[in-house]
Design an enzyme around this catalytic site. Structure first.
Site, PDB file in Angstrom:
ATOM      1  N   TYR A 143     -20.215 -33.484  36.466  1.00  0.00           N
ATOM      2  CA  TYR A 143     -19.873 -33.997  37.085  1.00  0.00           C
ATOM      3  C   TYR A 143     -18.628 -35.534  36.555  1.00  0.00           C
ATOM      4  CZ  TYR A 143     -19.228 -38.469  39.942  1.00  0.00           C
ATOM      5  OH  TYR A 143     -18.578 -39.615  40.604  1.00  0.00           O
ATOM      6  N   ASP A 238     -16.591 -34.824  27.924  1.00  0.00           N
ATOM      7  CA  ASP A 238     -17.420 -36.381  28.594  1.00  0.00           C
ATOM      8  C   ASP A 238     -18.747 -36.665  28.064  1.00  0.00           C
ATOM      9  OD1 ASP A 238     -18.024 -37.668  30.664  1.00  0.00           O
ATOM     10  OD2 ASP A 238     -17.677 -36.841  32.371  1.00  0.00           O
ATOM     11  N   LYS A 266     -20.351 -45.673  31.236  1.00  0.00           N
ATOM     12  CA  LYS A 266     -22.848 -46.457  30.947  1.00  0.00           C
ATOM     13  C   LYS A 266     -22.954 -46.921  29.809  1.00  0.00           C
ATOM     14  CE  LYS A 266     -23.192 -42.974  34.849  1.00  0.00           C
ATOM     15  NZ  LYS A 266     -22.559 -42.019  34.646  1.00  0.00           N
TER      16      LYS A 266
HETATM   17  C1  LIG Z   1     -21.442 -41.248  35.930  1.00  0.00           C
HETATM   18  C2  LIG Z   1     -20.654 -40.366  35.184  1.00  0.00           C
HETATM   19  C3  LIG Z   1     -19.216 -40.389  34.988  1.00  0.00           C
HETATM   20  C4  LIG Z   1     -18.322 -41.651  35.824  1.00  0.00           C
HETATM   21  O1  LIG Z   1     -18.481 -42.351  35.626  1.00  0.00           O
HETATM   22  P1  LIG Z   1     -18.405 -43.876  36.998  1.00  0.00           P
HETATM   23  O2  LIG Z   1     -18.379 -44.514  35.976  1.00  0.00           O
HETATM   24  O3  LIG Z   1     -19.526 -43.536  37.499  1.00  0.00           O
HETATM   25  O4  LIG Z   1     -16.926 -43.852  36.974  1.00  0.00           O
HETATM   26  C5  LIG Z   1     -17.843 -39.128  34.586  1.00  0.00           C
HETATM   27  N1  LIG Z   1     -18.750 -38.484  33.991  1.00  0.00           N
HETATM   28  C6  LIG Z   1     -20.253 -38.168  33.732  1.00  0.00           C
HETATM   29  C7  LIG Z   1     -20.364 -37.083  33.447  1.00  0.00           C
HETATM   30  C8  LIG Z   1     -20.883 -39.371  34.209  1.00  0.00           C
HETATM   31  O5  LIG Z   1     -22.540 -39.198  33.997  1.00  0.00           O
END
Ligand SMILES: *Cc1c(COP(=O)(O)O)cnc(C)c1O
Length: 428
Positions: A143, A238, A266
């Site tokens: 994601y 990511d 995060k």
């Molecule tokens: C949570 C998450 C996102 C998206 O971040 P948001 O602040 O919710 O937009 C992107 N990449 C990873 C790996 C994530 O866990």
């Protein structure tokens, strides 16, 4: 008793789609009523009815130091009186950028945004602008936020709700997104060969956390790094989940892997809406106003968000033992869960890396999306509710990693293990 949560959920659905502002919160896959939170302190959440829960979501990662961590609360209070936004540069943003650069490897320049979605979306645009190529390779069950290009076979809520292809995304956009299975280097090589000279970037979660916690196979990340070097492809890690969580320098430091671009979210905001993307100067200098790849944000670098993030990151930098403590707590939890699961007698898998951990009711190793999806996730849903009833707040989906926070005590972990033992007796 969750009477107030039930009332609030009914009321919420009258004015908010599905009653929530982010889908996974709705408990749709596990069933039942989402718990409405009133406040939180340290490792505990308190709901609208006054029930206490030991929290293993930590706001999906950010609250690594525990909720309402005093120095963060104090820093926010002190800043708020100076106004909450200017839309003009501040010294605090430089301090934040310098702090991040001092913690993470392979980042020369960093741009702050307001979410992980924005960070990944902007990094993708930059990779495309820099290479002059269109295609992106991502991995099934990973994601990267909800930007159009990433919503093909994605993890998190999409995996939870079984959404493979998202209405509203054009065929053209979807066609530029190529998908491989995580931990399958041959598939990546094949996609690159079939799309020679067209792949702008490969993006992945170094340790996957949006289909449960899934570790990279030895050599997998290194193989992608080599492939990117050979083919002039931008390697984007990511680290929205893993950044500042697995180590001060995230997965890059912990796994010794070098990214060209890296995205954060995060933990970086300490519980405020913050994201960031950064990397080599050669690539980052193409971002506006240095270059022509446009990216902007009215609230980017917001002072309240910056001070919350700065205080959190500075605490982590100055107290590296936090990572050892978190690792030890997570291993303690894993060992305790292993014990109760083994005596329970049904097949299970526990995946753990640093302070990320997940249970899969599966008879085979969980190494990618297919193996995560073929676990007995109905069983997980029963386990989830049994745990919730005993005051343990797990992610409401088998397709999410649990996140430990350092406010958790060994008594909390023992309580969790005991609750797991009792909960398993209720699972059929
Ligand atoms: C949570 C998450 C996102 C998206 O971040 P948001 O602040 O919710 O937009 C992107 N990449 C990873 C790996 C994530 O866990």
């Amino acid at each position: 008793m969750i009477e107030k949560s039930i009332q609030l959920f009914q009321r919420a659905q009258q004015s908010i789609p599905g009653g929530v502002n982010s889908p996974v919160r709705a408990f749709k896959s596990v069933g039942g009523t989402p718990i409405f939170i009133k406040n939180a302190k340290g490792p505990y959440l308190y709901d609208a009815d006054g029930n206490r829960y030991i929290d293993y979501i930590a706001s999906w990662g950010p609250m690594i130091l525990g909720h309402a961590y005093d120095p963060v609360v104090k820093a926010i209070q002190e800043r708020a009186v100076y106004s909450t936004s200017y839309g003009a540069p501040t010294e605090l943003e430089i301090e934040m950028a310098e702090l991040i650069l001092s913690m993470v490897p392979n980042v020369d320049l960093i741009r702050m945004v307001s979410s992980g979605t924005e960070a990944c979306m902007s990094a993708l645009r930059l990779a495309r602008g820099y290479t002059g190529r269109n295609k992106v390779i991502k991995f099934e069950g990973h994601y990267h936020g909800h930007a159009d290009s990433f919503l093909v076979k994605a993890g998190s809520g999409l995996a939870t709700f079984g959404i493979q292809q998202v209405p509203g995304i054009t065929v053209g956009v979807a066609a530029d997104t190529l998908v491989a299975a995580y931990n399958n280097l041959d598939q990546v090589k094949q996609l690159v060969a079939e799309n020679k000279g067209e792949v702008a970037c490969i993006i992945l979660e170094p340790v996957a956390g949006n289909m449960g916690c899934i570790l990279p196979r030895p050599g997998f990340l290194e193989g992608i790094r080599r492939l990117c070097d050979e083919e002039g492809i931008v390697f984007i890690l990511d680290e929205v989940m893993t950044g500042f969580r697995l180590a001060p320098g995230g997965a890059q430091e912990k796994l010794g892997i070098k990214a060209d671009l890296v995205t954060y979210g995060k933990v970086i905001g300490g519980g405020m809406p913050v994201g960031a993307f950064g990397g080599k100067k050669e690539i980052m200098q193409h971002i506006s106003p240095l270059g022509n790849v446009y990216q902007a944000g009215t609230l980017s670098g917001n002072p309240i968000a910056m001070i919350a993030g700065y205080t959190t990151l500075k605490t982590l930098k100055d107290n590296p033992t936090i990572y050892t403590e978190l690792d030890e707590k997570t291993v303690y939890l894993k060992n305790g869960l292993n014990e109760v699961l083994a005596s329970w007698g049904q097949p299970y898998v526990i995946n753990q890396f640093g302070s990320m951990i997940s249970i899969h009711f599966s008879s085979h190793p969980v190494t990618d999306f297919a193996t995560a999806a073929s676990a007995n996730n109905k069983m997980f849903n029963q386990f989830f509710h049994a745990m919730l009833n005993k005051g343990i707040y797990l992610p409401p989906s088998a397709f999410e990693s649990w996140f430990l926070n350092n406010a958790l005590s060994y008594e909390d972990l023992d309580e969790t293990i005991k609750a797991a033992k009792e909960s398993l007796e209720e699972v059929k």
